[in-house]
Motif scaffolding. Structure first.
Motif, PDB file in Angstrom:
ATOM      1  N   SER A 120      44.607   5.569 -41.707  1.00  0.00           N
ATOM      2  CA  SER A 120      45.644   5.364 -40.688  1.00  0.00           C
ATOM      3  C   SER A 120      46.522   6.611 -40.623  1.00  0.00           C
ATOM      4  O   SER A 120      46.590   7.375 -41.594  1.00  0.00           O
ATOM      5  CB  SER A 120      46.496   4.164 -41.108  1.00  0.00           C
ATOM      6  OG  SER A 120      47.753   4.184 -40.467  1.00  0.00           O
ATOM      7  N   HIS A 299      54.957   5.742 -29.699  1.00  0.00           N
ATOM      8  CA  HIS A 299      53.784   5.384 -30.506  1.00  0.00           C
ATOM      9  C   HIS A 299      53.737   3.867 -30.697  1.00  0.00           C
ATOM     10  O   HIS A 299      52.690   3.242 -30.522  1.00  0.00           O
ATOM     11  CB  HIS A 299      53.866   6.134 -31.852  1.00  0.00           C
ATOM     12  CG  HIS A 299      52.851   5.722 -32.888  1.00  0.00           C
ATOM     13  ND1 HIS A 299      53.176   4.932 -33.959  1.00  0.00           N
ATOM     14  CD2 HIS A 299      51.536   5.996 -33.040  1.00  0.00           C
ATOM     15  CE1 HIS A 299      52.106   4.732 -34.721  1.00  0.00           C
ATOM     16  NE2 HIS A 299      51.088   5.379 -34.183  1.00  0.00           N
ATOM     17  N   GLY A 314      46.046   0.597 -41.701  1.00  0.00           N
ATOM     18  CA  GLY A 314      46.607   1.028 -42.985  1.00  0.00           C
ATOM     19  C   GLY A 314      47.197  -0.137 -43.762  1.00  0.00           C
ATOM     20  O   GLY A 314      47.688   0.030 -44.878  1.00  0.00           O
ATOM     21  N   SER A 316      49.847  -2.202 -42.818  1.00  0.00           N
ATOM     22  CA  SER A 316      51.250  -2.584 -42.610  1.00  0.00           C
ATOM     23  C   SER A 316      51.317  -3.713 -41.582  1.00  0.00           C
ATOM     24  O   SER A 316      50.291  -4.121 -41.022  1.00  0.00           O
ATOM     25  CB  SER A 316      52.056  -1.400 -42.081  1.00  0.00           C
ATOM     26  OG  SER A 316      51.846  -1.247 -40.693  1.00  0.00           O
ATOM     27  N   TYR A 321      56.588  -2.955 -38.506  1.00  0.00           N
ATOM     28  CA  TYR A 321      56.906  -1.853 -39.437  1.00  0.00           C
ATOM     29  C   TYR A 321      57.345  -0.610 -38.656  1.00  0.00           C
ATOM     30  O   TYR A 321      58.351   0.034 -38.983  1.00  0.00           O
ATOM     31  CB  TYR A 321      55.678  -1.544 -40.311  1.00  0.00           C
ATOM     32  CG  TYR A 321      55.741  -0.167 -40.951  1.00  0.00           C
ATOM     33  CD1 TYR A 321      56.571   0.068 -42.052  1.00  0.00           C
ATOM     34  CD2 TYR A 321      55.007   0.906 -40.436  1.00  0.00           C
ATOM     35  CE1 TYR A 321      56.653   1.333 -42.629  1.00  0.00           C
ATOM     36  CE2 TYR A 321      55.089   2.162 -40.997  1.00  0.00           C
ATOM     37  CZ  TYR A 321      55.908   2.377 -42.091  1.00  0.00           C
ATOM     38  OH  TYR A 321      55.999   3.638 -42.640  1.00  0.00           O
TER      39      TYR A 321
HETATM   40  C1  HEM Z   1      44.697   3.594 -31.197  1.00  0.00           C
HETATM   41  C2  HEM Z   1      45.670   4.406 -31.557  1.00  0.00           C
HETATM   42  C3  HEM Z   1      46.606   4.116 -32.668  1.00  0.00           C
HETATM   43  C4  HEM Z   1      46.922   2.932 -33.268  1.00  0.00           C
HETATM   44  C5  HEM Z   1      46.429   1.528 -32.936  1.00  0.00           C
HETATM   45  C6  HEM Z   1      47.879   3.225 -34.317  1.00  0.00           C
HETATM   46  C7  HEM Z   1      48.434   2.273 -35.139  1.00  0.00           C
HETATM   47  C8  HEM Z   1      49.303   2.546 -36.172  1.00  0.00           C
HETATM   48  C9  HEM Z   1      49.831   1.562 -37.081  1.00  0.00           C
HETATM   49  C10 HEM Z   1      49.597   0.067 -36.994  1.00  0.00           C
HETATM   50  C11 HEM Z   1      50.598   2.203 -37.989  1.00  0.00           C
HETATM   51  C12 HEM Z   1      51.362   1.596 -39.184  1.00  0.00           C
HETATM   52  C13 HEM Z   1      50.609   1.848 -40.465  1.00  0.00           C
HETATM   53  C14 HEM Z   1      49.353   1.010 -40.546  1.00  0.00           C
HETATM   54  O1  HEM Z   1      49.434  -0.157 -40.899  1.00  0.00           O
HETATM   55  O2  HEM Z   1      48.276   1.550 -40.240  1.00  0.00           O
HETATM   56  C15 HEM Z   1      50.567   3.609 -37.643  1.00  0.00           C
HETATM   57  C16 HEM Z   1      51.253   4.581 -38.316  1.00  0.00           C
HETATM   58  C17 HEM Z   1      51.244   5.903 -37.953  1.00  0.00           C
HETATM   59  N1  HEM Z   1      50.505   6.475 -36.952  1.00  0.00           N
HETATM   60 FE1  HEM Z   1      49.364   5.523 -35.599  1.00  0.00          FE
HETATM   61  N2  HEM Z   1      48.137   4.566 -34.314  1.00  0.00           N
HETATM   62  C18 HEM Z   1      47.377   5.156 -33.343  1.00  0.00           C
HETATM   63  C19 HEM Z   1      47.350   6.482 -33.017  1.00  0.00           C
HETATM   64  C20 HEM Z   1      48.036   7.470 -33.659  1.00  0.00           C
HETATM   65  C21 HEM Z   1      47.983   8.876 -33.350  1.00  0.00           C
HETATM   66  C22 HEM Z   1      47.188   9.524 -32.225  1.00  0.00           C
HETATM   67  C23 HEM Z   1      48.771   9.497 -34.243  1.00  0.00           C
HETATM   68  C24 HEM Z   1      48.987  10.985 -34.315  1.00  0.00           C
HETATM   69  C25 HEM Z   1      48.915  11.628 -35.427  1.00  0.00           C
HETATM   70  C26 HEM Z   1      49.345   8.511 -35.114  1.00  0.00           C
HETATM   71  C27 HEM Z   1      50.205   8.763 -36.146  1.00  0.00           C
HETATM   72  C28 HEM Z   1      50.750   7.813 -36.959  1.00  0.00           C
HETATM   73  C29 HEM Z   1      51.721   8.109 -37.999  1.00  0.00           C
HETATM   74  C30 HEM Z   1      52.283   9.478 -38.337  1.00  0.00           C
HETATM   75  C31 HEM Z   1      52.023   6.912 -38.619  1.00  0.00           C
HETATM   76  C32 HEM Z   1      53.024   6.704 -39.749  1.00  0.00           C
HETATM   77  C33 HEM Z   1      54.362   6.316 -39.127  1.00  0.00           C
HETATM   78  C34 HEM Z   1      55.417   5.919 -40.148  1.00  0.00           C
HETATM   79  O3  HEM Z   1      55.102   5.595 -41.288  1.00  0.00           O
HETATM   80  O4  HEM Z   1      56.601   5.911 -39.745  1.00  0.00           O
HETATM   81  N3  HEM Z   1      48.893   7.277 -34.725  1.00  0.00           N
HETATM   82  N4  HEM Z   1      49.763   3.788 -36.554  1.00  0.00           N
END
Ligand code: HEM
Length: 368
Positions: A120, A299, A314, A316, A321
């Motif tokens: 993630s 986001h 990931g 969460s 979150y």
């Molecule tokens: C289909 C596209 C995406 C989905 C469904 C998605 C979903 C999520 C989710 C649910 C989380 C929370 C952690 C977890 O449980 O996984 C997360 C965290 C994060 N995602 Fe995405 N994401 C996507 C695309 C992206 C993209 C393109 C980036 C660019 C790098 C990105 C960067 C991050 C970052 C940096 C976090 C950590 C944020 C924090 O802890 O404050 N994500 N994402």
């Protein structure tokens, strides 16, 4: 006779390392015999983000290099402002490119989502390093389920992020820089007494406006006055070190009292030519902070649309979150809140000559 260049000619593909970059898209859905068309976009968009994160870190390191010095020249401040401007323009692209990702529908994402678990963006080491180098401290982080973000990283990556946590962050260095400005040294006259007087008059006028507003009912007036009293009390953060300490203890303020006062003085006397760059600097820090928050909200909107109330890959609570981190993970919010304490130019105490003279040496501060 033409002079030969002392270095060999470059070939575009090699110079840019394209062989490696363009062969780094390995679709996991292909590997498991279930090719999902949209996975290519998903990979490329993340890679593009990581490249921009690399550039942001490069600019941030340069900013840390500028501000870790004891003597900061005027040209350094100008350079720092340009670095921040570059980060800001990159951040705008980071927000914009979410549109490209949204051409993938939730059903398209479901075609390969399960293959990703537990990977993630949450594990983006560069994103954590940006947060740490800007100044997001461990105690100010929101953690879900009581675990901190290190737990999801492998050992090597944990070391990298921990190293970035232990350095002075941009927040720390800005605070020190603000604290040591001789600008705070107001000579014999007390700026803060004069400022307080101007504030009292400004607030008295505001109270009068509420009390005499014929359009407001008595109940509405009472509500407005309660809000007004909160604003009046909030001035304590600049006017009283005791109240400032109380807010710091309650976790409602972070910037030291001295640095808070210096930042406010820069905002108030921004028209002084010598304060133009410091004012720009504070403004750009607010921009960077706001744009990261805007990215977080953008986001999370995309995430809600893509996975609804499902948990993240990931692990969460997903949108829940992410909403919390968007709310909590501000770094320079104290500086943006200082606008509450601005007073009209006409009410500003006159700068004593001694201070004006000092301003000429503003950037050449010896000792801390
Ligand atoms: C289909 C596209 C995406 C989905 C469904 C998605 C979903 C999520 C989710 C649910 C989380 C929370 C952690 C977890 O449980 O996984 C997360 C965290 C994060 N995602 Fe995405 N994401 C996507 C695309 C992206 C993209 C393109 C980036 C660019 C790098 C990105 C960067 C991050 C970052 C940096 C976090 C950590 C944020 C924090 O802890 O404050 N994500 N994402």
């Amino acid at each position: 006779m033409s002079k030969e260049k002392p270095y060999p000619p470059q070939y575009y593909q090699d110079y840019l390392g394209l062989e490696k970059i363009l062969n780094s898209q390995h679709l996991i859905s292909d590997k498991y015999g279930n090719p999902a068309h949209d996975e290519m976009l998903f990979i490329i968009i993340h890679q593009v983000y990581e490249l921009w994160f690399k550039q942001i870190l490069f600019e941030l390191d340069s900013l840390l290099g500028i501000f870790c010095k004891d003597e900061i020249q005027e040209s350094d401040i100008g350079r720092a402002v340009s670095r921040l401007e570059r980060i800001i323009e990159i951040q705008k692209i980071l927000i914009d490119q979410i549109h490209v990702l949204e051409t993938m529908t939730p059903m398209d994402f479901l075609d390969f989502r399960d293959f990703l678990i537990p990977a993630s963006g949450f594990q983006s080491v560069q994103f954590r390093m940006i947060e740490n180098k800007l100044g997001l401290s461990m105690e100010n982080r929101y953690s879900y389920g009581g675990t901190d973000y290190h737990a999801s990283l492998n050992e090597l990556d944990q070391e990298k992020v921990k190293a970035s946590e232990s350095l002075d962050s941009l927040f720390d260095l800005m605070e020190k820089w603000l604290e040591r400005t001789p600008f705070l040294n107001w000579g014999k006259t007390s700026f803060w007494d004069e400022y307080e007087q101007a504030v009292v008059e400004m607030l008295r006028d505001d109270r009068h406006l509420i009390q005499t507003n014929a359009k407001l009912s008595n109940t509405q007036k009472e509500k407005h006055l309660i809000e007004y009293e909160k604003t009046e009390a909030s001035f304590g953060v600049v006017l009283s070190s005791k109240q400032h300490n109380k807010l710091v203890k309650e976790g409602k303020w972070r910037l030291s009292h001295k640095a808070t006062q210096a930042a406010l003085l820069i905002l108030l006397y921004r028209d002084q030519p010598i304060l133009y760059n410091p004012y720009q600097l504070l403004t750009k820090l607010i921009d960077v902070d706001e744009l990261f928050t805007a990215w977080r909200y953008r986001h999370v909107l995309m995430v809600s649309r893509m996975i609804g109330r499902k948990i993240g890959t990931g692990g969460s609570t997903g949108s829940d979150y992410l909403n919390k981190t968007a709310e909590k993970h501000r770094i320079f919010s104290d500086i943006s809140e200082l606008t509450t304490f601005l007073i009209p130019r006409s009410a500003l105490p006159q700068l004593p000559q001694e201070v004006e003279n000092n301003l000429g040496f503003f950037y050449h501060v010896k000792g801390k």
